[in-house]
Write a protein that holds these residues in place. Structure first.
Motif, short mmCIF file in Angstrom:
data_model
loop_
_atom_site.label_atom_id
_atom_site.label_comp_id
_atom_site.label_asym_id
_atom_site.label_seq_id
_atom_site.Cartn_x
_atom_site.Cartn_y
_atom_site.Cartn_z
N GLU A 118 6.53 -16.57 -6.66
CA GLU A 118 5.12 -16.22 -6.49
C GLU A 118 4.97 -14.86 -5.82
N THR A 119 5.77 -14.61 -4.79
CA THR A 119 5.72 -13.31 -4.11
C THR A 119 6.13 -12.19 -5.05
N ALA A 120 7.21 -12.41 -5.79
CA ALA A 120 7.69 -11.39 -6.73
C ALA A 120 6.64 -11.08 -7.78
N ALA A 121 5.93 -12.10 -8.25
CA ALA A 121 4.89 -11.89 -9.27
C ALA A 121 3.80 -10.96 -8.73
N ARG A 122 3.42 -11.19 -7.48
CA ARG A 122 2.38 -10.35 -6.88
C ARG A 122 2.86 -8.91 -6.74
N LYS A 123 4.10 -8.72 -6.27
CA LYS A 123 4.62 -7.37 -6.08
C LYS A 123 4.73 -6.63 -7.41
N VAL A 124 5.15 -7.32 -8.46
CA VAL A 124 5.27 -6.70 -9.77
C VAL A 124 3.90 -6.22 -10.26
N ARG A 125 2.89 -7.05 -10.10
CA ARG A 125 1.54 -6.64 -10.53
C ARG A 125 1.07 -5.41 -9.76
N ILE A 126 1.32 -5.39 -8.46
CA ILE A 126 0.87 -4.26 -7.65
C ILE A 126 1.64 -3.00 -8.00
N LEU A 127 2.94 -3.13 -8.22
CA LEU A 127 3.73 -1.97 -8.63
C LEU A 127 3.23 -1.43 -9.96
N ASP A 128 2.93 -2.29 -10.91
CA ASP A 128 2.39 -1.84 -12.19
C ASP A 128 1.08 -1.07 -11.99
N GLN A 129 0.25 -1.54 -11.06
CA GLN A 129 -1.01 -0.85 -10.83
C GLN A 129 -0.78 0.52 -10.20
N HIS A 130 0.15 0.63 -9.26
CA HIS A 130 0.47 1.94 -8.69
C HIS A 130 0.98 2.89 -9.78
N CYS A 131 1.79 2.37 -10.70
CA CYS A 131 2.24 3.22 -11.81
C CYS A 131 1.06 3.69 -12.66
N LYS A 148 0.82 -1.22 0.00
CA LYS A 148 0.00 0.00 0.00
C LYS A 148 0.85 1.26 0.00
N LYS A 149 1.97 1.27 0.71
CA LYS A 149 2.77 2.49 0.84
C LYS A 149 4.10 2.40 0.10
N THR A 150 4.88 1.34 0.37
CA THR A 150 6.22 1.28 -0.21
C THR A 150 6.17 1.23 -1.73
N LEU A 151 5.37 0.35 -2.29
CA LEU A 151 5.33 0.23 -3.75
C LEU A 151 4.72 1.47 -4.39
N ARG A 152 3.87 2.17 -3.67
CA ARG A 152 3.38 3.45 -4.19
C ARG A 152 4.49 4.49 -4.25
N LEU A 153 5.37 4.49 -3.23
CA LEU A 153 6.53 5.38 -3.25
C LEU A 153 7.48 5.02 -4.38
N VAL A 154 7.65 3.72 -4.62
CA VAL A 154 8.48 3.29 -5.75
C VAL A 154 7.93 3.86 -7.05
N ALA A 155 6.63 3.71 -7.25
CA ALA A 155 6.01 4.21 -8.48
C ALA A 155 6.22 5.71 -8.67
N LYS A 156 6.23 6.43 -7.57
CA LYS A 156 6.34 7.89 -7.66
C LYS A 156 7.77 8.38 -7.78
#
Length: 271
Positions: free
Chosen positions: A197-210, A177-185
């Motif tokens: 499996e964990t990495a796949a989930r994080k990549v999808r969420i980072l793409d959505q924040h972007c 919710k917070k860290t990957l949003r900061l990454v996107a910004k």
């Protein structure tokens, strides 16, 4: 649109060369041992050489030998000539953001433009309590990082001389919710941990924040820590759009065996 978002990481991976990072954990060793390992890693052809920003060992004897992050990076800037250098990662809590920007700009110049500015919110409570920092909460530390990033960026623009180029920013962590949003910004590189499996989930969420802020996710290089062999982890992680693979080792006997395997895999893949 969802299909396109799923395909985008693979397209990104196809465009970026594979890179290999190496985290020399500065614990349980004399500095001479660390310096020798850094020199050997550079000679082997590693792309990025990392330390970390802690004041005590994270494993083994909790009060064992340990060295500070940024003074070491200044030394590495002089001791190396080709490899990029950085912290995986700097703790935002330990230094004023303006001071940290100035330190990064200085190491950037000393190294001839080879610094990667890695930063995170901080998590190791012993560092905080022993050195007099307020530990607070995970949410509070992430909020502090969100407040610090614009200050760091603004200070880069005020320094004289300016940084030698736009210093790449790496943000480490997997908070969805917070860290990957900061990454996107703010980040040019994201670094995370976990299995495929964990990495796949994080990549999808980072793409959505972007997507939420209108940023092309292909602008962000994806990095993960790899505890195993490239034969097991290389292809499935690369298929997710991850193109930087970071091996870690600690002292006093720094083992570069796994690093050699990943460098060989990189060279074959990038050929």
């Amino acid at each position: 649109m969802l299909v396109a978002a799923r395909l985008r990481p693979m397209t990104t991976a196809a465009k970026r060369p594979v890179r290999i990072g190496f985290q020399l954990q500065p614990q349980h060793a004399e500095y001479a041992d660390i310096r020798r390992a850094a020199a050997e890693a550079e000679e082997l052809g590693v792309d990025i050489l990392f330390n970390w920003d802690h004041f005590y060992p994270l494993s083994g004897d909790p009060d064992g030998k340990h060295f500070e992050c940024w003074t070491m990076l200044g030394a590495w800037a002089e001791a190396t000539s080709r490899v990029q250098i950085g912290a995986l990662v700097t703790c935002n809590s330990y230094r004023n953001p303006e001071l940290l920007a100035d330190m990064a700009r200085t190491v950037d110049h000393i190294s001839g433009g080879r610094l990667v500015f890695g930063i995170g919110a901080g998590w190791f409570e012993k560092d905080y309590t022993e050195y007099g920092y307020e530990f607070g909460t995970a949410g509070g530390r992430l909020d502090a990082l969100a407040e610090a990033m614009p200050r760091i960026e603004q200070r880069f623009g005020k320094l004289n001389p300016a940084p030698s180029r736009k210093i790449p920013v790496l943000i480490g962590g997997g908070g969805e919710k917070k860290t990957l949003r900061l990454v996107a910004k703010h980040a040019d590189i994201w670094h995370g941990f976990g299995d495929v499996e964990t990495a796949a989930r994080k990549v999808r969420i980072l793409d959505q924040h972007c997507a939420d802020i209108g940023r092309d996710p292909a602008e962000i290089e994806r990095s993960v820590g790899v505890p195993g062999s490239p034969e097991k982890l290389g292809k499935p992680l690369h298929d997710l759009g991850i193109t930087m693979f970071t091996v870690a080792t600690d002292g006093p006997n720094y083992d570069l065996g796994l690093l050699r395997d990943w460098i060989a895999w990189r060279d074959e893949h990038n050929a």
